[in-house]
Design an enzyme around this catalytic site. Sequence first.
Site, PDB file in Angstrom:
ATOM      1  N   HIS A  63       0.681  -1.221   0.041  1.00 10.36           N
ATOM      2  CA  HIS A  63       0.087  -0.050  -0.007  1.00 10.36           C
ATOM      3  C   HIS A  63       1.004   1.410   0.199  1.00 10.36           C
ATOM      4  O   HIS A  63       0.697   2.141  -0.944  1.00 10.36           O
ATOM      5  CB  HIS A  63      -0.989  -0.002   1.080  1.00 10.36           C
ATOM      6  CG  HIS A  63      -1.797   1.244   1.467  1.00 10.36           C
ATOM      7  ND1 HIS A  63      -2.411   1.804   0.511  1.00 10.36           N
ATOM      8  CD2 HIS A  63      -1.600   2.090   2.501  1.00 10.36           C
ATOM      9  CE1 HIS A  63      -2.788   2.962   1.081  1.00 10.36           C
ATOM     10  NE2 HIS A  63      -2.394   3.170   2.247  1.00 10.36           N
ATOM     11  N   HIS A  88       4.042   6.597   5.519  1.00 13.83           N
ATOM     12  CA  HIS A  88       2.805   7.414   6.055  1.00 13.83           C
ATOM     13  C   HIS A  88       1.917   6.547   7.008  1.00 13.83           C
ATOM     14  O   HIS A  88       1.293   7.097   7.981  1.00 13.83           O
ATOM     15  CB  HIS A  88       1.845   7.893   5.005  1.00 13.83           C
ATOM     16  CG  HIS A  88       0.955   7.010   4.219  1.00 13.83           C
ATOM     17  ND1 HIS A  88       1.453   6.238   3.200  1.00 13.83           N
ATOM     18  CD2 HIS A  88      -0.225   6.555   4.577  1.00 13.83           C
ATOM     19  CE1 HIS A  88       0.462   5.481   2.793  1.00 13.83           C
ATOM     20  NE2 HIS A  88      -0.520   5.485   3.642  1.00 13.83           N
ATOM     21  N   ASP A  89       2.203   5.319   7.180  1.00 16.12           N
ATOM     22  CA  ASP A  89       1.511   4.439   8.202  1.00 16.12           C
ATOM     23  C   ASP A  89       2.261   3.981   9.157  1.00 16.12           C
ATOM     24  O   ASP A  89       1.811   3.313  10.153  1.00 16.12           O
ATOM     25  CB  ASP A  89       0.812   3.374   7.384  1.00 16.12           C
ATOM     26  CG  ASP A  89      -0.660   3.820   6.432  1.00 16.12           C
ATOM     27  OD1 ASP A  89      -0.984   5.062   7.162  1.00 16.12           O
ATOM     28  OD2 ASP A  89      -0.998   2.830   5.733  1.00 16.12           O
ATOM     29  N   GLU A  92       1.554   5.375  12.803  1.00 12.01           N
ATOM     30  CA  GLU A  92       0.298   5.035  13.489  1.00 12.01           C
ATOM     31  C   GLU A  92       0.208   3.636  13.563  1.00 12.01           C
ATOM     32  O   GLU A  92      -0.439   2.996  14.457  1.00 12.01           O
ATOM     33  CB  GLU A  92      -0.843   5.216  12.100  1.00 12.01           C
ATOM     34  CG  GLU A  92      -2.062   5.226  12.593  1.00 12.01           C
ATOM     35  CD  GLU A  92      -3.099   5.062  11.738  1.00 12.01           C
ATOM     36  OE1 GLU A  92      -4.286   4.808  11.624  1.00 12.01           O
ATOM     37  OE2 GLU A  92      -2.590   5.534  10.293  1.00 12.01           O
ATOM     38  N   ASP A  93       0.807   2.681  12.784  1.00  9.92           N
ATOM     39  CA  ASP A  93       0.513   1.356  12.818  1.00  9.92           C
ATOM     40  C   ASP A  93       1.835   0.555  13.762  1.00  9.92           C
ATOM     41  O   ASP A  93       1.651  -0.821  13.758  1.00  9.92           O
ATOM     42  CB  ASP A  93       0.352   0.561  11.570  1.00  9.92           C
ATOM     43  CG  ASP A  93      -0.951   1.026  10.913  1.00  9.92           C
ATOM     44  OD1 ASP A  93      -1.662   1.904  11.332  1.00  9.92           O
ATOM     45  OD2 ASP A  93      -1.122   1.006   9.561  1.00  9.92           O
ATOM     46  N   ASP A 155      -3.276   8.454  -1.064  1.00 10.47           N
ATOM     47  CA  ASP A 155      -3.622   7.522  -0.290  1.00 10.47           C
ATOM     48  C   ASP A 155      -4.904   6.967  -0.524  1.00 10.47           C
ATOM     49  O   ASP A 155      -5.353   5.930  -0.594  1.00 10.47           O
ATOM     50  CB  ASP A 155      -3.445   7.879   1.158  1.00 10.47           C
ATOM     51  CG  ASP A 155      -3.867   6.970   2.494  1.00 10.47           C
ATOM     52  OD1 ASP A 155      -3.337   5.724   1.912  1.00 10.47           O
ATOM     53  OD2 ASP A 155      -4.176   7.263   3.211  1.00 10.47           O
TER      54      ASP A 155
END
Length: 747
Positions: A63, A88-89, A92-93, A155
């Site tokens: 992704h 970008h993730d 957060e993850d 995104d």
Amino acid sequence: MDNLTPKEIADEEMINQAFHELLNDYLSTKHRKKVEIITKAFNFANQAHKGIKRRSGEPYIMHPIAVASIVCNEIGLGSTSICAALLHDVVEDTDYTVEDIENIFGPKIAQIVDGLTKISGGIFGDRASAQAENFKKLLLTMSNDIRVILIKIADRLHNMRTLGSMLPNKQYKIAGETLYIYAPLANRLGLYKIKTELENLSFKYEHPEEYAEIEEKLNATAAERDKVFRDFTAPIRTQLDKMGLKYRILARVKSIYSIWNKMQTKHVPFEEIYDLLAVRIIFEPRNVEEELNDCFDIYVSISKIYKPHPDRLRDWVSHPKANGYQALHVTLMGNNGQWIEVQIRSERMNDVAEQGFAAHWKYKEGGGSEDEGELEKWLKTIKEILDDPQPDAIDFLDTIKLNLFASEIFVFTPKGELKTMPQNSTALDFAFSLHTDIGSHCIGAKVNHKLVPLSHKLQSGDQVEILTSKSQRVQPQWEVFATTARARAKIAAILRKERKANQKIGEEILSEFLKKEEIRPEETVIEKLRKLHNAKNEEELLAAIGSKAIILGEADKNELKEKQTSNWKKYLTFSFGNSKEKQQEEKEAQEKEKINPKQILKLTEESLQKKYIMAECCHPIPGDDVLGYVDENDRIIIHKRQCPVAAKLKSSYGNRILATEWDTHKELSFLVSIYIKGIDSMGLLNEVTQVISRQLNVNIRKLTIETEDGIFEGKIQLWVHDVEDVKTICNNLKKIQNIKQVSRVEE
């Protein structure tokens, strides 16, 4: 490496291949080649997301790579943005923090990743207020660094392309939010291609059957369109060759979503949409200074071949749109008797049209400064709106949406300065765009030296002078006159301030009054006064007392004094309450709790009569594309998917949306309105009623028909079972000789 399963080895290969494609794409752009930092970002993200899969079953890292490649190829950004997209993730993850990223990749990338992390939960979390909060964060970070929003759009585009693996209620929420916010944002930033794809994908998930139908019709008419295009452009090519220009001519077919939109708003079938084809001439200017002249030279030379439409020359070359778009649009009459739009752009203008503000960076060295101003202006307006706290989430979204205007008008000040305003702006909007003080003391305006009221709609080219008076105050009805976000936000803020002041005065007046009458200031007292004066809540009551709209007097005394004695009787009846009613309520409450948002809700005849409410705003009937919305009282309301109210709900209360499907068997009847138009003739009404009542056995509830100059227009309200019935009725009515247009309309 040895102890990997074949599946893991295949995944590794797939990941590496995707990354190499990204690198190759990056290397073929004009950016400075910073390969090592991109590779570093990829390795870091790959490590962080190791072993995690997406819903579709592929490794998660695919992704971020896909988003980075959209950022690189379709938006045209450089290494900083590509790294931020890859990362970008991560924050957060995984367990990494923004500080970690700053230490490894530096402050710039960290700032963008931080911006993207803040707005991660879709724009919208679980509650509307949280959703608006997230959206505010998005816009705030955007006004610091526009790349945040560009990556966020990339995104979202990748999420939309892979939406098929999501649950249906999630699909509606994401598709609705995309149409409501991301597509207008992409449009406002000039990402025209991405905007079109986002709209088409949202439409495909919300109305799959209609999407397929239009797609099929487009394919069926493709050969015919190609022929028209070839015939139309042949003489143009000859002419351009004579002028010695380097050019290419492309056919632009209207997007499926735009076609459907036009069918809805104009109530016409697919066959009556005539602007499916537009022609684009993209040329290389002889030199940079001549670019503008070349556009007009091409226009002059092609209007010698075909006759241009006198009112349809759009010159965005001299006045670019607010999103930087530049082109010359002319509409010419082709030899087949149809108008065809021709868009004339240079290669630079074409880049800007496809990639929007991202393309400005590309040409920045050449000093693309005047367009930058437009973007700055827009971001400034957004900052202003954000500085002013808005109580209601949906209002806030609407205010911002107002500002994602796609079309604008140009008006002049009395001194001849040019101002850009959104289309449909009023004189009041113009006053507020000059200064808040001018707006709040505005009493009227002169447009082209004629006196007009504040609600007067401005046209392009108007010269506007605002008249003010010291004694003027902001009026509540101004909120209706104002159409721009800035004016509305300012008016609302001023009115709120006044209301607060009035509430204070109201409190003092009320407590004086109660003291004088020797009544204890209790909740119940205020509640009685509220009911007596029909005020919505305590605040409204106090504000009305403060602004002297309510004068406390005899009626209030009687209401309060008479009731204070008999209060205990009430308590008696309440405490022994009616046990039957209680059981009934408990039973209803139990029934309501059984909704599972993950399952598709079946709409049967029984449930429609007992449990669900059909929305008043769009009157859905069986067969319409619909969704369910769980309101504050846990009632389920059924809306059409394209209903404007539903669009707001999808964006602001996304987690309350339920996927629904019809399961009805033509037992219940629903009211629909059908609009008909045609040429008046003897006995026409008789034919219409024959078709409806005799042939189809449908009951007519109401029929209105007017004729003027031989043309009749009418509306028929009928009881039907479902969409099938409506289609049958429309098709049969179309067979009547003089009826030219039949469509279902909202009341």
